[in-house]
Design an enzyme around this catalytic site. Sequence first.
Site, PDB file in Angstrom:
ATOM      1  N   LYS A  85      21.072  -9.673  18.246  1.00 49.08           N
ATOM      2  CA  LYS A  85      19.786  -8.975  18.404  1.00 49.08           C
ATOM      3  C   LYS A  85      19.884  -7.571  17.848  1.00 49.08           C
ATOM      4  CE  LYS A  85      18.327 -11.582  22.424  1.00 49.08           C
ATOM      5  NZ  LYS A  85      18.560 -11.750  23.853  1.00 49.08           N
ATOM      6  N   GLN A 105      18.836  -9.061  29.364  1.00 54.96           N
ATOM      7  CA  GLN A 105      19.433 -10.358  29.050  1.00 54.96           C
ATOM      8  C   GLN A 105      19.660 -11.163  30.332  1.00 54.96           C
ATOM      9  OE1 GLN A 105      19.994 -11.490  25.911  1.00 54.96           O
ATOM     10  NE2 GLN A 105      20.909 -13.397  26.602  1.00 54.96           N
ATOM     11  N   ASP A 140       9.981 -10.096  26.039  1.00 58.75           N
ATOM     12  CA  ASP A 140      10.332 -11.476  26.392  1.00 58.75           C
ATOM     13  C   ASP A 140       9.108 -12.254  26.893  1.00 58.75           C
ATOM     14  OD1 ASP A 140      12.971 -12.428  26.075  1.00 58.75           O
ATOM     15  OD2 ASP A 140      13.694 -11.182  27.727  1.00 58.75           O
TER      16      ASP A 140
HETATM   17  N1  GUN Z   1      19.099 -15.496  27.776  1.00 60.33           N
HETATM   18  C1  GUN Z   1      19.038 -16.549  26.919  1.00 60.33           C
HETATM   19  N2  GUN Z   1      17.897 -16.491  26.199  1.00 60.33           N
HETATM   20  C2  GUN Z   1      17.228 -15.395  26.606  1.00 60.33           C
HETATM   21  C3  GUN Z   1      15.992 -14.801  26.223  1.00 60.33           C
HETATM   22  O1  GUN Z   1      15.252 -15.289  25.361  1.00 60.33           O
HETATM   23  N3  GUN Z   1      15.650 -13.666  26.869  1.00 60.33           N
HETATM   24  C4  GUN Z   1      16.438 -13.116  27.827  1.00 60.33           C
HETATM   25  N4  GUN Z   1      16.022 -11.991  28.409  1.00 60.33           N
HETATM   26  N5  GUN Z   1      17.593 -13.633  28.212  1.00 60.33           N
HETATM   27  C5  GUN Z   1      17.987 -14.775  27.600  1.00 60.33           C
END
Ligand code: GUN
Length: 296
Positions: free
Chosen positions: A54, A98, A121
């Site tokens: 990311k 996350q 998100d």
């Molecule tokens: N953990 C795995 N995929 C995601 C996601 O798309 N967003 C977040 N915040 N955590 C994750």
Amino acid sequence: MTARVIDGKAFAATIRGKVAGHVARLKADHGITPGLAVVLVGEDPASQVYVRNKGKQTAEAGMASFEHRLDAGTSEADLLALVARLNADPTVHGILVQLPLPGHMNAELVINAIDPAKDVDGFHISNVGLLGTGQKAMVPCTPLGCLMLLRDLHGDLSGMEAVVIGRSNIVGKPMAQLLLGDSCTVTIAHSRTRDLPAVVRRADIVVAAVGRPEMVTGDWIRPGATVIDVGINRIETDGKTRLVGDVDYASAAKVAGAITPVPGGVGPMTIACLLANTVTAACRANRLPEPEGLTA
Ligand code: GUN
């Protein structure tokens, strides 16, 4: 029939290119650099890989990337204090905490502490409600990516029969809302659905998001249907680890009209949509027109 392979990797690169173009214009015309803050608590190896990717892709798109790594023993109060600081920081347009969080933290409480306008998100209860009522929301990245692939392939989805397998808050439910928003007839199937193969066989569009390796086989697929495989499962065969989806690709590709591979299908779209959501959030925060083709 052999299905057309939907190249999510290439399409994600196109989305990232559009994002980068929009970021360059925001900088040049308005002096705004969209910023994304990612918060990682603990050392979960898969999460570390996601967070690294990311950060890298955020910087490549010309955006500011802020990484906050907290150790696994961090208190919930300290995490909430960080979220409050990021909410108040005008250089941060998007915040992603996350998941999963360590067991001593209440993930719902933390997610709902994020400013909904910065919730890239789309997990905040306000965004869930906005999406469910057809209002302008921040939309969860993976379902948004699936929708973009489907619109690119079909154009208008109106009237199509869509079956979403899986009812998670992160993928299944928002995916169903998005397809409904595009006027599909939507069924959400799950582990208790009776005669799941028969239900899936009705679909013009199948979205598989159950987390069961290769569960959906070719005999479940209506000839010519579009199959979107959200699953990412690691399985061991002959001592080797392979990445497979929730769809048995070999049999499904013989029947489907189009199918996403794993890897290289939906996966790359998720981060591309996170970047898209961050640009959208930066535009909304500054009351500027939103980028075209990057939102639901
Ligand atoms: N953990 C795995 N995929 C995601 C996601 O798309 N967003 C977040 N915040 N955590 C994750």
